[in-house]
Motif scaffolding. Sequence first.
Motif, mmCIF file in Angstrom:
data_model
loop_
_atom_site.group_PDB
_atom_site.id
_atom_site.type_symbol
_atom_site.label_atom_id
_atom_site.label_comp_id
_atom_site.label_asym_id
_atom_site.label_seq_id
_atom_site.Cartn_x
_atom_site.Cartn_y
_atom_site.Cartn_z
ATOM 1 N N SER A 45 8.880 3.694 -0.190
ATOM 2 C CA SER A 45 8.350 5.058 -0.307
ATOM 3 C C SER A 45 8.433 5.805 1.014
ATOM 4 N N ASN A 46 8.264 5.065 2.112
ATOM 5 C CA ASN A 46 8.359 5.696 3.433
ATOM 6 C C ASN A 46 8.919 4.680 4.422
ATOM 7 N N PRO A 47 10.242 4.650 4.610
ATOM 8 C CA PRO A 47 10.855 3.668 5.515
ATOM 9 C C PRO A 47 10.397 3.799 6.966
ATOM 10 N N ASN A 48 9.752 4.900 7.310
ATOM 11 C CA ASN A 48 9.303 5.102 8.691
ATOM 12 C C ASN A 48 7.846 4.712 8.916
ATOM 13 N N TYR A 49 7.232 4.081 7.907
ATOM 14 C CA TYR A 49 5.817 3.704 8.007
ATOM 15 C C TYR A 49 5.722 2.298 8.610
ATOM 16 N N TRP A 50 5.398 2.235 9.909
ATOM 17 C CA TRP A 50 5.406 0.962 10.633
ATOM 18 C C TRP A 50 4.370 -0.037 10.115
ATOM 19 N N ASP A 51 3.191 0.443 9.712
ATOM 20 C CA ASP A 51 2.140 -0.486 9.284
ATOM 21 C C ASP A 51 2.606 -1.388 8.151
ATOM 22 N N ALA A 52 3.363 -0.831 7.205
ATOM 23 C CA ALA A 52 3.837 -1.649 6.077
ATOM 24 C C ALA A 52 4.808 -2.712 6.566
ATOM 25 N N TYR A 53 5.713 -2.336 7.487
ATOM 26 C CA TYR A 53 6.627 -3.327 8.068
ATOM 27 C C TYR A 53 5.837 -4.420 8.794
ATOM 28 N N SER A 54 4.869 -4.001 9.602
ATOM 29 C CA SER A 54 4.102 -4.963 10.389
ATOM 30 C C SER A 54 3.357 -5.946 9.492
ATOM 31 N N ASN A 55 2.698 -5.419 8.455
ATOM 32 C CA ASN A 55 1.958 -6.292 7.534
ATOM 33 C C ASN A 55 2.889 -7.220 6.771
ATOM 34 N N LEU A 56 4.049 -6.690 6.353
ATOM 35 C CA LEU A 56 5.015 -7.505 5.624
ATOM 36 C C LEU A 56 5.555 -8.617 6.517
ATOM 37 N N LEU A 57 5.959 -8.279 7.720
ATOM 38 C CA LEU A 57 6.514 -9.285 8.627
ATOM 39 C C LEU A 57 5.481 -10.366 8.952
ATOM 40 N N PHE A 58 4.238 -9.952 9.128
ATOM 41 C CA PHE A 58 3.172 -10.909 9.425
ATOM 42 C C PHE A 58 3.025 -11.926 8.300
ATOM 43 N N LEU A 85 11.215 -17.459 5.889
ATOM 44 C CA LEU A 85 11.916 -17.074 7.113
ATOM 45 C C LEU A 85 13.165 -16.233 6.854
ATOM 46 N N ASP A 86 13.826 -16.439 5.729
ATOM 47 C CA ASP A 86 15.020 -15.618 5.436
ATOM 48 C C ASP A 86 14.635 -14.151 5.230
ATOM 49 N N LEU A 87 13.591 -13.938 4.439
ATOM 50 C CA LEU A 87 13.111 -12.559 4.245
ATOM 51 C C LEU A 87 12.546 -11.995 5.550
ATOM 52 N N PHE A 88 11.893 -12.849 6.302
ATOM 53 C CA PHE A 88 11.344 -12.458 7.603
ATOM 54 C C PHE A 88 12.449 -11.884 8.483
#
Length: 571
Positions: A168-181, A189-192
């Motif tokens: 929905s918003n590729p520029n939303y860092w919080d979602a990336y951060s939570n997902l990576l965590f 690890l592959d998805l990571f």
Amino acid sequence: MNINSKIKEALLKKSQGDISGAESIFLEILDFSPLQYEVLINLGLIYVHKKMYEASIYYFKQASEADKNNIDPYINLGNVYTLKKNYTNAIQFFELAHKIDQTNLNVINNLSFLYNEIDKLIESKKIITIGLKIDPTNYFLLNLLGLIFVKKEKISEAIDYYIQSIKSNPNYWDAYSNLLFILEKTNKLDLFKKYIDDAKKIFTDQPPINLFEASYLMRKKNYLKSKKILLENQFIDKLINQEDNLIKYHDLLAKNLDFLDESNSAFDHFNLRNNIKSNQLHNKIYDKNIILDLIQNYKKYFIKINLDKFTKPVIPEKYQTPIFLVGFPRSGTTLLDSILRSHSKILVLEEKLIISSIRDRFFEKNNNKINSLELLSDDDILSLQSEYFDMLHEIMNEDIHNKIIIDKLPLNLIEVAFIKRVFPQSKFILMLRHPCDTVLSCFMSDFKINEGMASFYNLKDATILYNEVFSLWDQYLEVYDLAYHIVKYEEVVLNFDNTIKKTINFLNVEWEEDVKNFNATALARKKINTPSYNQVVQPLYEKSINRWKKYDEIKKIYSSLEHWIKKYNYN
């Protein structure tokens, strides 16, 4: 007074940065006309800017009286109480705004966030559902749903919502951060790696990406490259005033240095990490002396003369008796957990505070008098058992019929006497590891801090707690006829079949070959809630045995642990 021209004059000064000039004019207007909505709102905003929150609250409340149908005063009041971390009051005012306008997404976002912050997940999801009906692509709410599902340990759903938020918003860092965590924590690890690469294309100046990349490389055993990322281009300077990222930085660097046998440098960075953690306000509230005082109280009370006063109830076998997997943190309990849960007849409850919750409620009802344990009737004990299994069913949500329940929480070792009172037929598996390796590993581990873990900022305090815990265990062995089985971490690693067969026999179940595939079991698990999450998914390895010998600092506490080294034949 021409109020409108005065308001325009004040707003002009405010826009030009003359906050004090604007404040004076607004106050002058209120002396003449006290219920000027625009003046009250602006004064409230000025005092928020000046961090004079009580004054801002006063003027926003006055503004809400001046215009009862306007949601802005309530939104501002909610924002101020959020800044003060008074989430209950913040919710109260956002709810008032929501009553006036049920479609305002700013209000909905704030309400759902605040309910999640105080762990009212049902209320948060209810508000999120309203918001997503209005805007199904609301990236903030989708990310928040991911956080809620992580709390509920529904990891697949959490990952799905984080990914939806990113779409929905590729520029939303919080979602990336939570997902990576969560991808790293659940060993995906592959998805990571995929989402690290995606994030690097979008966020060119987001230092945590480097931390995630260094973490991935370390997990793939590329320690030199991981170390290089952390040390190059003065990376640490970008993390100034970012406590959590600095903690992660020192943690990753220390672990890489440990793997590379640069032990003294590794120790220094573990120490730097722990110093930062110990000074964080949310960690300072935990006092290591609470658990040490508890142990002393248990030592004074659980002696033979007091135990002889205990009633001897005859408990019908209404509930199966759990087996308690105990030990000192970092002694290998998570490894044994993963091995045993690979057996079809065994269910493992991982690090849930059921026993301590029941204990706290019991003593609260009995004026915190420890001798209230003495006169328990059959019904009292059955009630405590019922309370245990009610909590167990709520957490596990699995059929436990004909299963052996293993309650794994290392420091339940302290609660052996209380466990024996609630479950007179209880059995214990005691996990051991070389005391020096155990204490060192506690110092090296990035624990979430509580009263127990507050002793692990340094080797000295960790050693004190180790000595106190095992001296209490020795006392329990003297005054109780305990059914227990010792498993040594080193023997699991070096002599797996024989060691685990003895443990399986203690549990009175048949051997199953699946227990050898424990690392596959660990990989299939949704989330492992201990610092060992990235170790139990690997084949057994010997590197963690006698690691302490590489560290000069351990020599300072060796003599303090020598009694246990000899007692458990580690000399």
